[in-house]
Scaffold this active site. Structure first.
Site, PDB file in Angstrom:
ATOM      1  N   ASP A  13       0.822  -1.227   0.000  1.00  0.00           N
ATOM      2  CA  ASP A  13       0.000   0.000   0.000  1.00  0.00           C
ATOM      3  C   ASP A  13       0.847   1.265   0.000  1.00  0.00           C
ATOM      4  O   ASP A  13       0.468   2.282   0.592  1.00  0.00           O
ATOM      5  CB  ASP A  13      -0.964   0.029   1.201  1.00  0.00           C
ATOM      6  CG  ASP A  13      -1.778  -1.243   1.300  1.00  0.00           C
ATOM      7  OD1 ASP A  13      -2.231  -1.713   0.245  1.00  0.00           O
ATOM      8  OD2 ASP A  13      -1.945  -1.765   2.411  1.00  0.00           O
ATOM      9  N   GLY A  40      -3.934  -4.611  -4.347  1.00  0.00           N
ATOM     10  CA  GLY A  40      -4.938  -3.622  -4.724  1.00  0.00           C
ATOM     11  C   GLY A  40      -4.244  -2.380  -5.217  1.00  0.00           C
ATOM     12  O   GLY A  40      -3.539  -1.726  -4.463  1.00  0.00           O
TER      13      GLY A  40
HETATM   14  P1  IMP Z   1      -2.505 -12.887   2.136  1.00  0.00           P
HETATM   15  O1  IMP Z   1      -1.544 -12.365   1.122  1.00  0.00           O
HETATM   16  O2  IMP Z   1      -3.942 -12.687   1.761  1.00  0.00           O
HETATM   17  O3  IMP Z   1      -2.200 -14.297   2.551  1.00  0.00           O
HETATM   18  O4  IMP Z   1      -2.326 -11.998   3.475  1.00  0.00           O
HETATM   19  C1  IMP Z   1      -1.131 -12.073   4.277  1.00  0.00           C
HETATM   20  C2  IMP Z   1      -0.773 -10.711   4.831  1.00  0.00           C
HETATM   21  O5  IMP Z   1      -0.376  -9.852   3.755  1.00  0.00           O
HETATM   22  C3  IMP Z   1      -1.912  -9.970   5.540  1.00  0.00           C
HETATM   23  O6  IMP Z   1      -1.361  -9.211   6.597  1.00  0.00           O
HETATM   24  C4  IMP Z   1      -2.457  -9.045   4.475  1.00  0.00           C
HETATM   25  O7  IMP Z   1      -3.089  -7.913   5.031  1.00  0.00           O
HETATM   26  C5  IMP Z   1      -1.167  -8.666   3.762  1.00  0.00           C
HETATM   27  N1  IMP Z   1      -1.378  -8.265   2.373  1.00  0.00           N
HETATM   28  C6  IMP Z   1      -1.614  -9.049   1.303  1.00  0.00           C
HETATM   29  N2  IMP Z   1      -1.719  -8.332   0.182  1.00  0.00           N
HETATM   30  C7  IMP Z   1      -1.546  -7.045   0.533  1.00  0.00           C
HETATM   31  C8  IMP Z   1      -1.493  -5.818  -0.214  1.00  0.00           C
HETATM   32  O8  IMP Z   1      -1.625  -5.765  -1.439  1.00  0.00           O
HETATM   33  N3  IMP Z   1      -1.274  -4.699   0.521  1.00  0.00           N
HETATM   34  C9  IMP Z   1      -1.070  -4.734   1.858  1.00  0.00           C
HETATM   35  N4  IMP Z   1      -1.081  -5.846   2.589  1.00  0.00           N
HETATM   36  C10 IMP Z   1      -1.317  -6.999   1.930  1.00  0.00           C
END
Ligand code: IMP
Length: 429
Positions: A13, A40
């Site tokens: 982010d 995102g």
């Molecule tokens: P996952 O990638 O859905 O398995 O999430 C694992 C960790 O990475 C969590 O803390 C999410 O909030 C973080 N995370 C995953 N994708 C993003 C992103 O695009 N931006 C910020 N945090 C992310």
């Protein structure tokens, strides 16, 4: 060679979308090399807002956009994102979009498992995006994954499904869930296959051709170095390698192709999900950063945790990812603060650290050591040259650069593409 690899140097982010979009408008190809639709990216072009999760940001400007083998691909999420963008007037064809045929798929069972585990973990949950990213990567390294190329061989998928379902059914039983409905899954795969196969190809070959033609390639990283499965705040990380080196392995081009490594760095720090965050602010300043910075997740809508700039983690990220220069984003969010703080080191059990130690308990216990700087009251939003910035904002940026031991290549001063101060052009380096 004029390739650029963009990575996030904090916890994601950082504002990669805008920078990637700006670079994509000058690139010949844009490649996603890790992660999935957990990312995102928000692009604002001429006042129009585009929200991307899985598609490379180049797609909006019509640049050749490639999903590399390092990505985990949810075919249904892809289809809905493609349809949404087409609805906004973006043209997506097999000419300007390609998917690696060796890319592993995210299936409904992965999303189920992600959700079941998080629900069972209670306070210890990771705070994942719930997209099934972790379980899909587990199946990839466990050699059980169904990949894009398998969609052309659904009639002979049974032995693979046997292995995959045996694994998942055992896990699901532990959560009191029924076994995977294989017939329904096969049916869903049959339905979606033609859509995905339209874009599937040996991407490494396409990239080889693009490279030979002397094209400019932009590698678009997702998440951030502190979420890297090796180098991040383990276990509160994502399940891919988010560092710059993955651009090579996750796309099928050698490590000599990654070019200028541009680290995207936000002028303060945010994190979404659980895990250590040394400079997190639980006070009015944290609230102000969140409100001014519109710190809500693009994918999940979750409120992001906010804190002061942490030079220790960014210096570490820049070293680990071999960052050539940084793009500093959202400086305008700091406008109006009396004082701004930068974390320059940590204190832990009487010892001073100039890096974030590896152990989770130590990461949670470190206390930030701050340096205070006088803030600035004038707005920096929309600045396009150093002359547009107040002196204290320039001092802040210079101090950041010094502390992270990496030069500033760009400063971004609003979500608009042109509100950028260019110090060093990554594509011209
Ligand atoms: P996952 O990638 O859905 O398995 O999430 C694992 C960790 O990475 C969590 O803390 C999410 O909030 C973080 N995370 C995953 N994708 C993003 C992103 O695009 N931006 C910020 N945090 C992310």
């Amino acid at each position: 060679m004029a390739n650029v690899t963009v990575i996030g140097a904090q916890w994601g982010d950082e504002g990669k979308g805008k920078i990637v979009d700006w670079l994509a408008s000058r690139a010949d190809a844009v490649v996603r090399f890790q992660g999935g639709h957990n990312a995102g990216h928000t692009l604002v072009i001429d006042g129009h807002v585009f929200k991307l999760s899985l598609l490379p940001s180049g797609i909006v400007s019509g640049t050749l956009s490639i999903i590399g083998n390092g990505v985990v691909l949810d075919p249904w999420a892809l289809k809905s994102e493609v349809e949404k963008l087409e609805g906004q007037g973006v043209s997506i064809t097999d000419d300007n979009f390609a998917i690696a045929d060796n890319c592993p798929l995210i299936l409904p069972m992965h999303r189920d498992l992600d959700g079941l585990r998080e629900a069972a973990a209670g306070k210890g949950k990771i705070g994942t995006t719930g997209r099934g990213i972790g379980p899909a990567y587990e199946d990839k390294v466990g050699r059980r994954a169904i990949r894009v190329c398998d969609l052309a061989h659904l009639d002979t998928l049974d032995p693979q499904l046997d292995r995959l379902c045996a694994h998942h059914d055992a896990l699901r039983a532990g959560f009191d869930q029924p076994p995977v409905d294989r017939a329904a899954l096969l049916e869903e795969l049959r339905e979606i296959a033609p859509f995905v196969m339209r874009f599937a190809q040996p991407v490494w070959k396409r990239l080889k051709k693009v490279k030979r033609a002397g094209a400019k390639i932009l590698f678009e990283g997702a998440q951030g170095v502190l979420l890297d499965v090796d180098h991040g705040t383990y276990p509160f990380v994502t399940s891919s390698n988010t560092v710059s080196g993955t651009a090579a392995s996750g796309s099928g081009l050698g490590p000599n192709s990654t070019g200028f490594v541009l680290g995207i760095v936000k002028a303060y720090t945010t994190r979404v999900g659980s895990g250590p965050f040394p400079t997190e602010l639980d006070d009015a300043d944290g609230q102000t950063l969140g409100e001014r910075g519109h710190e809500f997740g693009v994918v999940t809508g979750r409120k992001r945790r906010c804190g002061w700039f942490d030079a220790v983690i960014v210096r570490q990220s820049c070293a680990i990812s071999g960052v050539t220069g940084i793009a500093l984003t959202k400086v305008d969010v700091l406008d109006g603060f009396e004082t701004v703080k930068i974390c320059t080191g940590y204190r832990l059990r009487g010892k001073v650290y100039d890096y974030l130690p590896a152990h989770a308990a130590d990461q949670a216990a470190v206390e930030p050591i701050y340096e205070e700087m006088e803030g600035w009251q004038q707005t920096t939003a929309g600045a396009r040259s150093w002359a547009d910035l107040p002196a204290n904002a320039i001092k802040y940026i210079q101090r950041v650069q010094e502390l992270i031991e990496t030069p500033v290549a760009l400063v971004s001063t609003s979500p608009e593409r042109d509100d950028t101060i260019l110090v060093r052009d990554p594509f011209m380096d």
